[in-house]
Write a protein that holds these residues in place. Structure first.
Motif, PDB file in Angstrom:
ATOM      1  N   THR A  84     -18.110 -33.340  -0.790  1.00 40.59           N
ATOM      2  CA  THR A  84     -19.508 -33.070  -1.097  1.00 40.59           C
ATOM      3  C   THR A  84     -19.784 -31.585  -1.278  1.00 40.59           C
ATOM      4  OG1 THR A  84     -20.009 -33.057   1.255  1.00 40.59           O
ATOM      5  CG2 THR A  84     -20.332 -35.133   0.065  1.00 40.59           C
ATOM      6  N   ALA A  85     -18.889 -30.695  -0.831  1.00 39.43           N
ATOM      7  CA  ALA A  85     -19.075 -29.249  -1.013  1.00 39.43           C
ATOM      8  C   ALA A  85     -18.348 -28.819  -2.287  1.00 39.43           C
ATOM      9  CB  ALA A  85     -18.540 -28.484   0.190  1.00 39.43           C
ATOM     10  N   THR A  86     -19.095 -28.436  -3.296  1.00 43.61           N
ATOM     11  CA  THR A  86     -18.514 -28.014  -4.574  1.00 43.61           C
ATOM     12  C   THR A  86     -17.934 -26.617  -4.437  1.00 43.61           C
ATOM     13  OG1 THR A  86     -20.164 -29.321  -5.761  1.00 43.61           O
ATOM     14  CG2 THR A  86     -18.973 -27.651  -7.022  1.00 43.61           C
TER      15      THR A  86
ATOM     16  N   GLU B 122     -25.496 -24.362  -9.312  1.00 44.36           N
ATOM     17  CA  GLU B 122     -25.474 -25.394  -8.266  1.00 44.36           C
ATOM     18  C   GLU B 122     -26.575 -25.157  -7.234  1.00 44.36           C
ATOM     19  OE1 GLU B 122     -23.338 -28.000  -8.281  1.00 44.36           O
ATOM     20  OE2 GLU B 122     -22.514 -27.302 -10.188  1.00 44.36           O
TER      21      GLU B 122
ATOM     22  N   GLY C 204     -29.357 -25.406  -4.653  1.00 47.67           N
ATOM     23  CA  GLY C 204     -29.797 -26.505  -3.802  1.00 47.67           C
ATOM     24  C   GLY C 204     -28.690 -27.437  -3.370  1.00 47.67           C
ATOM     25  N   LYS C 205     -27.465 -27.175  -3.770  1.00 48.76           N
ATOM     26  CA  LYS C 205     -26.347 -28.072  -3.457  1.00 48.76           C
ATOM     27  C   LYS C 205     -25.437 -27.461  -2.382  1.00 48.76           C
ATOM     28  CE  LYS C 205     -26.255 -30.175  -8.051  1.00 48.76           C
ATOM     29  NZ  LYS C 205     -25.427 -30.470  -9.252  1.00 48.76           N
ATOM     30  N   ASN C 206     -24.659 -28.327  -1.753  1.00 50.64           N
ATOM     31  CA  ASN C 206     -23.654 -27.870  -0.799  1.00 50.64           C
ATOM     32  C   ASN C 206     -22.470 -27.307  -1.569  1.00 50.64           C
ATOM     33  OD1 ASN C 206     -24.853 -28.644   1.730  1.00 50.64           O
ATOM     34  ND2 ASN C 206     -24.516 -30.771   1.118  1.00 50.64           N
ATOM     35  N   VAL C 207     -22.078 -26.082  -1.254  1.00 46.05           N
ATOM     36  CA  VAL C 207     -20.988 -25.431  -1.973  1.00 46.05           C
ATOM     37  C   VAL C 207     -20.020 -24.781  -0.985  1.00 46.05           C
ATOM     38  CG1 VAL C 207     -22.465 -24.984  -3.972  1.00 46.05           C
ATOM     39  CG2 VAL C 207     -22.178 -23.201  -2.230  1.00 46.05           C
TER      40      VAL C 207
ATOM     41  N   VAL D 297     -25.481 -24.146   1.761  1.00 54.18           N
ATOM     42  CA  VAL D 297     -26.380 -24.530   0.667  1.00 54.18           C
ATOM     43  C   VAL D 297     -26.755 -23.280  -0.124  1.00 54.18           C
ATOM     44  CG1 VAL D 297     -28.588 -25.592   0.072  1.00 54.18           C
ATOM     45  CG2 VAL D 297     -27.267 -26.456   2.015  1.00 54.18           C
TER      46      VAL D 297
ATOM     47  N   LYS E 157     -29.185 -21.226  -2.231  1.00 53.38           N
ATOM     48  CA  LYS E 157     -30.644 -21.186  -2.343  1.00 53.38           C
ATOM     49  C   LYS E 157     -31.095 -19.948  -3.092  1.00 53.38           C
ATOM     50  CE  LYS E 157     -31.670 -23.789   1.870  1.00 53.38           C
ATOM     51  NZ  LYS E 157     -32.479 -23.796   3.121  1.00 53.38           N
TER      52      LYS E 157
END
Length: 479
Positions: free
Chosen positions: A27-29, A41, A43-46, A99, A101
């Motif tokens: 789930t972490a890009t 990306e 707002g996404k988990n990275v 995340v 942001k």
């Protein structure tokens, strides 16, 4: 979930925990810093990996900037105070998950709010030779060839160098040139200057009296002659690779190992055909670098060589003037400048002469053509214009550097070439070269450009040792 795992058998628990880790990993890009800064990306988990460039701890949070070499700009990471660790120091390598942001700070588009921080490799900032927020001179960082890529200036240089390499290849591809991989080990001395590194194996299986190649072999000083072989079948060829000169020089312009861009063009009959390619390639590559390395080039033009951007812009907007060697000598003789080396007709142009001529002509690149025949190698075409006997040769002189390119029309007339080889005592070694003139010879010419000098010219860097990853010169072969 943890309670559920606790009630499972011992053999089943590890499989469940692995599945949780695998899920988190998925789930972490994974992003490079340049990708994160482009906020694709948001707002996404990275997950981002890199090296810490600065750390600032506050009561509730710790801030640090992360860089992985993909961009001059670093990514700001924000973590809770309890996540701070003594090993989070300038120079340490880390992996951060969190995340991405939008940043409240207008100076940076995004920031990474950390959920996990893993220190991969620690770095003691006291012993580390580079200090946070300090702009070290190029001369200082040159002392640390194994570490200098971690500075802003040198990492910018390496990105520019990579982009310039791609730009030159792109120019040749777009203009119908075929790339040839010319050999690094060769049996010919293209320049005839004798500044060669001889190649011989060492070890118990080899005798000093027996040559490995049966003939003397050397590290190449130029791929030109191999390109001339290929120009008998392809009308446009080029090579881009390392070349070697055993010059006992500590100057700011010379290296024992450097990269050359060389091209050979068939069916050309004038130096104008050659100079057009040289000028077009220079401008095309430079425009590409300026467009694709904006921040990196600005770092040099603002902080390393202030004011140099105006010189570069002038080089791109003006046509390069052409003067003959004879005109150049006249300019030097009329000058009020006191030169160290003589300026008589027949003397070679030295760096001081080249730099003066460039300034005299408006501080833009200039072509100097038709040098004295005796100054040029045996393959340069004879202009047959006695009493001032000249060769159809050309040098491109540029601001701050002097000679950047050297080229000539090649002597395609068999009888003249044979006579020239006999005159310089090379007729026994170049029978194959004469064959090129015996079987389908055509008028042709070519040039070589010193890639490191090109970077010096565009960036305004004074010392050639500062534009190559690992400089090689007399009394120095570090790493």
């Amino acid at each position: 979930m943890l309670q559920a795992v606790g009630r499972l058998s011992v053999s089943a628990a590890p499989r469940i925990l692995f599945g949780i880790r695998h899920y988190c990993e998925k789930t972490a890009t994974k992003l490079r810093v340049s990708q994160a800064l482009a906020d694709a990306e948001l707002g996404k988990n990275v997950k981002v990996q890199g090296w810490i460039r600065s750390v600032r701890a506050q009561k509730n949070n710790v801030f640090f900037h992360l860089n992985d070499g993909s961009s001059l700009q670093s990514l700001q990471v924000v973590a809770r105070a309890e996540m701070n660790d003594p090993s989070l120091t300038f120079g340490s390598s880390v992996e951060v998950k969190g995340v991405l942001k939008k940043s409240p700070n207008q100076k940076q588009p995004v920031e990474l709010e950390a959920d996990q921080i893993h220190v991969v490799g620690e770095c003691n900032p006291v012993d580390f030779p580079f200090k946070v927020k300090e702009r070290h001179p190029l001369e200082y960082i040159r002392q640390f060839p194994h570490l200098r890529c971690r500075t802003n200036a040198f990492s910018s240089l390496l990105r520019i160098r990579s982009e310039a390499t791609a730009a030159i290849h792109s120019y040749f591809k777009n203009n119908g040139f075929v790339q040839i991989h010319t050999p690094i080990i060769t049996s010919n001395d293209c320049e005839g200057a004798g500044e060669l590194f001889e190649v011989e194996p060492s070890g118990p299986d080899y005798s000093e009296d027996e040559k490995f190649f049966s003939v003397p072999a050397f590290l190449t000083v130029s791929g030109q002659m191999h390109l001339e072989v290929m120009s008998g079948a392809f009308s446009r060829v080029y090579t881009f690779g390392p070349t070697f000169r055993a010059e006992n020089s500590q100057s700011r312009r010379h290296l024992a190992e450097f990269f050359m861009v060389e091209a050979e063009i068939s069916f050309i009959q004038s130096l104008e055909d050659l100079t057009k390619v040289m000028e077009d390639m220079f401008k095309s590559a430079t425009e590409h670098v300026l467009a694709h390395c904006v921040e990196d080039v600005d770092l040099f033009h603002k902080h390393v060589t202030p004011g140099h951007r105006d010189t570069v812009d002038a080089m791109l907007t003006k046509t390069f003037p052409v003067i003959t060697y004879t005109e150049a000598i006249d300019i030097l003789k009329r000058s009020s400048e006191i030169f160290t080396f003589p300026t008589d007709w027949g003397c070679d142009l030295m760096t001081e002469h080249e730099k003066y001529l460039v300034k005299h002509c408006g501080n833009i690149p200039i072509f100097v053509t038709d040098y004295p025949y005796d100054l040029k190698p045996f393959y340069a075409r004879d202009n047959q214009d006695r009493p001032r006997h000249t060769a159809a040769a050309v040098d491109l002189l540029v601001p701050g550097v002097g000679e950047l390119c050297g080229g000539s029309l090649r002597e395609e007339r068999l009888n003249l070439l044979r006579a020239r080889l006999q005159a310089v005592g090379l007729d026994d070694n170049y029978s194959w070269y004469l064959d090129l003139r015996r079987f389908g010879s055509v008028p042709h010419g070519g040039f070589g450009l010193g890639f490191e000098r090109y970077l010096q010219c565009v960036l305004g860097v004074d010392n050639i040792k500062d534009v190559i990853p690992f400089p090689r010169f007399s009394n120095s072969c570090l790493l």
